[in-house]
Design a protein around this motif. Structure first.
Motif, PDB file in Angstrom:
ATOM      1  N   ARG A  62      42.857  20.287  39.085  1.00 57.43           N
ATOM      2  CA  ARG A  62      41.920  20.577  40.176  1.00 57.43           C
ATOM      3  C   ARG A  62      40.531  20.821  39.604  1.00 57.43           C
ATOM      4  NH1 ARG A  62      43.097  25.799  43.485  1.00 57.43           N
ATOM      5  NH2 ARG A  62      41.913  26.739  41.777  1.00 57.43           N
ATOM      6  N   TYR A  63      39.547  20.213  40.253  1.00 52.22           N
ATOM      7  CA  TYR A  63      38.160  20.401  39.825  1.00 52.22           C
ATOM      8  C   TYR A  63      37.329  20.811  41.032  1.00 52.22           C
ATOM      9  CZ  TYR A  63      33.852  19.873  37.195  1.00 52.22           C
ATOM     10  OH  TYR A  63      32.664  20.128  36.551  1.00 52.22           O
ATOM     11  N   ASP A  64      36.596  21.921  40.895  1.00 53.34           N
ATOM     12  CA  ASP A  64      35.722  22.419  41.947  1.00 53.34           C
ATOM     13  C   ASP A  64      34.265  22.195  41.551  1.00 53.34           C
ATOM     14  OD1 ASP A  64      37.740  23.480  43.669  1.00 53.34           O
ATOM     15  OD2 ASP A  64      37.992  25.164  42.297  1.00 53.34           O
ATOM     16  N   PHE A  65      33.539  21.530  42.410  1.00 50.13           N
ATOM     17  CA  PHE A  65      32.120  21.303  42.162  1.00 50.13           C
ATOM     18  C   PHE A  65      31.335  22.509  42.685  1.00 50.13           C
ATOM     19  CE2 PHE A  65      34.087  17.191  42.038  1.00 50.13           C
ATOM     20  CZ  PHE A  65      33.373  16.478  41.085  1.00 50.13           C
ATOM     21  N   MET A  66      31.321  23.568  41.882  1.00 53.06           N
ATOM     22  CA  MET A  66      30.724  24.826  42.299  1.00 53.06           C
ATOM     23  C   MET A  66      29.209  24.769  42.167  1.00 53.06           C
ATOM     24  SD  MET A  66      33.497  27.382  40.497  1.00 53.06           S
ATOM     25  CE  MET A  66      32.895  28.853  41.300  1.00 53.06           C
ATOM     26  N   LYS A  67      28.531  25.412  43.115  1.00 57.51           N
ATOM     27  CA  LYS A  67      27.071  25.451  43.119  1.00 57.51           C
ATOM     28  C   LYS A  67      26.571  26.889  43.039  1.00 57.51           C
ATOM     29  CE  LYS A  67      26.617  21.257  45.912  1.00 57.51           C
ATOM     30  NZ  LYS A  67      26.053  20.664  47.164  1.00 57.51           N
ATOM     31  N   THR A  68      27.322  27.734  42.353  1.00 55.10           N
ATOM     32  CA  THR A  68      26.975  29.139  42.261  1.00 55.10           C
ATOM     33  C   THR A  68      25.714  29.335  41.423  1.00 55.10           C
ATOM     34  OG1 THR A  68      29.316  29.680  42.372  1.00 55.10           O
ATOM     35  CG2 THR A  68      27.839  31.424  41.662  1.00 55.10           C
ATOM     36  N   LYS A  69      24.805  30.135  41.942  1.00 52.57           N
ATOM     37  CA  LYS A  69      23.591  30.457  41.215  1.00 52.57           C
ATOM     38  C   LYS A  69      23.612  31.946  40.867  1.00 52.57           C
ATOM     39  CE  LYS A  69      20.814  26.891  43.491  1.00 52.57           C
ATOM     40  NZ  LYS A  69      19.601  26.612  44.308  1.00 52.57           N
ATOM     41  N   GLY A  70      22.931  32.290  39.793  1.00 49.34           N
ATOM     42  CA  GLY A  70      22.896  33.696  39.400  1.00 49.34           C
ATOM     43  C   GLY A  70      24.204  34.105  38.759  1.00 49.34           C
ATOM     44  N   ASN A  71      24.788  35.229  39.222  1.00 51.09           N
ATOM     45  CA  ASN A  71      26.055  35.706  38.678  1.00 51.09           C
ATOM     46  C   ASN A  71      27.191  34.787  39.094  1.00 51.09           C
ATOM     47  OD1 ASN A  71      24.832  37.971  37.524  1.00 51.09           O
ATOM     48  ND2 ASN A  71      25.012  39.140  39.437  1.00 51.09           N
ATOM     49  N   VAL A  72      27.904  34.258  38.107  1.00 51.04           N
ATOM     50  CA  VAL A  72      29.005  33.340  38.388  1.00 51.04           C
ATOM     51  C   VAL A  72      30.228  34.136  38.813  1.00 51.04           C
ATOM     52  CG1 VAL A  72      30.505  31.569  37.439  1.00 51.04           C
ATOM     53  CG2 VAL A  72      28.119  31.676  36.728  1.00 51.04           C
ATOM     54  N   LYS A  73      30.791  33.790  39.969  1.00 53.71           N
ATOM     55  CA  LYS A  73      31.985  34.470  40.453  1.00 53.71           C
ATOM     56  C   LYS A  73      33.206  33.982  39.680  1.00 53.71           C
ATOM     57  CE  LYS A  73      30.427  35.212  45.227  1.00 53.71           C
ATOM     58  NZ  LYS A  73      30.734  34.973  46.644  1.00 53.71           N
ATOM     59  N   SER A  74      34.219  34.846  39.561  1.00 53.13           N
ATOM     60  CA  SER A  74      35.456  34.439  38.913  1.00 53.13           C
ATOM     61  C   SER A  74      36.194  33.474  39.812  1.00 53.13           C
ATOM     62  CB  SER A  74      36.330  35.657  38.628  1.00 53.13           C
ATOM     63  OG  SER A  74      36.659  36.334  39.825  1.00 53.13           O
ATOM     64  N   PRO A  75      37.003  32.557  39.241  1.00 54.22           N
ATOM     65  CA  PRO A  75      37.717  31.570  40.056  1.00 54.22           C
ATOM     66  C   PRO A  75      38.637  32.240  41.059  1.00 54.22           C
ATOM     67  CG  PRO A  75      37.845  31.030  37.706  1.00 54.22           C
ATOM     68  CD  PRO A  75      37.265  32.408  37.805  1.00 54.22           C
ATOM     69  N   ARG A  76      38.663  31.716  42.284  1.00 56.99           N
ATOM     70  CA  ARG A  76      39.556  32.273  43.294  1.00 56.99           C
ATOM     71  C   ARG A  76      40.982  31.862  42.968  1.00 56.99           C
ATOM     72  NH1 ARG A  76      38.336  30.676  49.269  1.00 56.99           N
ATOM     73  NH2 ARG A  76      40.280  29.529  49.154  1.00 56.99           N
ATOM     74  N   PHE A  77      41.913  32.784  43.167  1.00 53.43           N
ATOM     75  CA  PHE A  77      43.290  32.620  42.700  1.00 53.43           C
ATOM     76  C   PHE A  77      44.163  31.920  43.751  1.00 53.43           C
ATOM     77  CE2 PHE A  77      46.789  35.200  40.286  1.00 53.43           C
ATOM     78  CZ  PHE A  77      47.180  34.030  39.657  1.00 53.43           C
ATOM     79  N   PHE A  78      43.557  31.188  44.700  1.00 52.13           N
ATOM     80  CA  PHE A  78      44.330  30.398  45.652  1.00 52.13           C
ATOM     81  C   PHE A  78      43.414  29.401  46.324  1.00 52.13           C
ATOM     82  CE2 PHE A  78      43.042  34.299  47.831  1.00 52.13           C
ATOM     83  CZ  PHE A  78      42.455  33.811  48.998  1.00 52.13           C
TER      84      PHE A  78
END
Length: 322
Positions: free
Chosen positions: A306-322
């Motif tokens: 699985r690959y998520d194209f994340m666009k998080t800026k600033g503090n990177v959130k931890s991967p969601r567990f579901f």
């Protein structure tokens, strides 16, 4: 003062799902027909269209499953799905391809999922999904008729294959989740299509499969998360399937888990979050029935990417567990 409204909203939603499940259980003969997955918690959009877009960004997943390795004609399943939010008004969409092979039978589904999400509280969302699908069925009956010593000659009812029979279908699902909890109810395909070949007197029927899924992520400490999950699948004419699993995530990177499929199999799972975007997971099942003790059955293997194209800026959130 703490805001208690999210807890009330969550209680109401749970009560709603409990009522629906009680209605289903009292009116159905239970069982299974759709493709089977051990790592269903990472392949949710295949069973519930309400999940489409719920990860908040474009997500692509591919899964391969080889069941009962060593047994001729054993099931093999491949899935590929892409889903993402659409616009800024709670809409989501996705496309899935599922190929399922069992012996001389091959089924291919092309699904289009549309979802609409309502934010019920600060951290909770309720999604309604619709699934439109096209189904191709191919059955090679002639491969089953190999007895050349039969004095009566080949069986005439097994000479005409079912060749790429097409049928449309529709499905629906409801999916509720917070940052740590999810619950869903779905029927991926409502129409119970029957394929009938008059020339070969053969019949193949599709039936409704009902899915109930739920899970919760407990933060044991800043480095360890524990996630129990349950999947229940019901279909007329086959045994009830209940999958219960327990997964641990260490340091937001390593995943280890085990699962039990009621009266059917035990499983071990492992995963590695290579980056915040990329997850790889593997699973191994062993049947607890007589089939699992057969010398020609080496168990079932499953791998998911699985690959998520994340666009998080600033503090990177931890991967969601579901």
């Amino acid at each position: 003062m703490l805001n208690r409204k999210p807890h009330i909203d969550q209680f109401k939603t749970l009560a709603f799902f409990a009522c629906l499940m009680s209605m289903l259980v009292t009116n159905l003969i239970h069982g299974q027909q759709d493709a089977q997955y051990t790592q269903y918690m990472y392949n949710t959009v295949s069973v519930n269209p309400g999940y489409a877009g719920s990860r908040g960004h474009l997500s692509v997943a591919a899964l391969h499953r080889s069941q009962w390795v060593g047994l001729d004609g054993a099931p093999k399943t491949q899935t590929l799905n892409v889903h993402s939010p659409i616009g800024y008004r709670g809409a989501g969409g996705g496309i899935s391809i599922v190929n399922d092979q069992i012996g001389p039978t091959s089924e291919t589904y092309l699904d289009v999922d549309i979802s609409y999400t309502i934010q019920t509280s600060l951290n909770a969302r309720l999604s309604f999904g619709l699934k439109a699908s096209g189904h191709l069925l191919d059955i090679r009956f002639s491969e089953l008729n190999q007895d050349i010593t039969n004095p009566g000659g080949p069986d005439p009812t097994l000479q005409q294959d079912v060749d790429n029979k097409f049928s449309p279908n529709i499905g629906a699902g409801v999916y509720y989740h917070t940052d740590k909890f999810y619950i869903g109810l779905s029927v991926p395909r409502f129409l119970e299509t029957t394929h009938f070949e008059e020339s070969s007197l053969s019949t193949a029927a599709e039936q409704m499969n009902f899915y109930f899924i739920t899970g919760y992520v407990f933060e044991v400490n800043p480095f360890l998360k524990f996630k129990p999950t349950v999947l229940t699948k019901l279909v007329q004419g086959a045994p009830l399937q209940v999958d219960a699993s327990a997964n641990f995530m260490l340091n937001d990177k390593f995943i280890l888990g085990a699962a039990y499929r009621w009266d059917a199999a035990v499983s071990a799972m492992a995963g590695f979050q290579i980056s915040n975007e990329f997850l790889i997971g593997i699973a191994y099942d062993r049947e607890t029935t007589d089939l699992g003790r057969a010398v020609f059955n080496d168990g079932s293997f499953e791998v998911i990417l699985r690959y998520d194209f994340m666009k998080t800026k600033g503090n990177v959130k931890s991967p969601r567990f579901f």
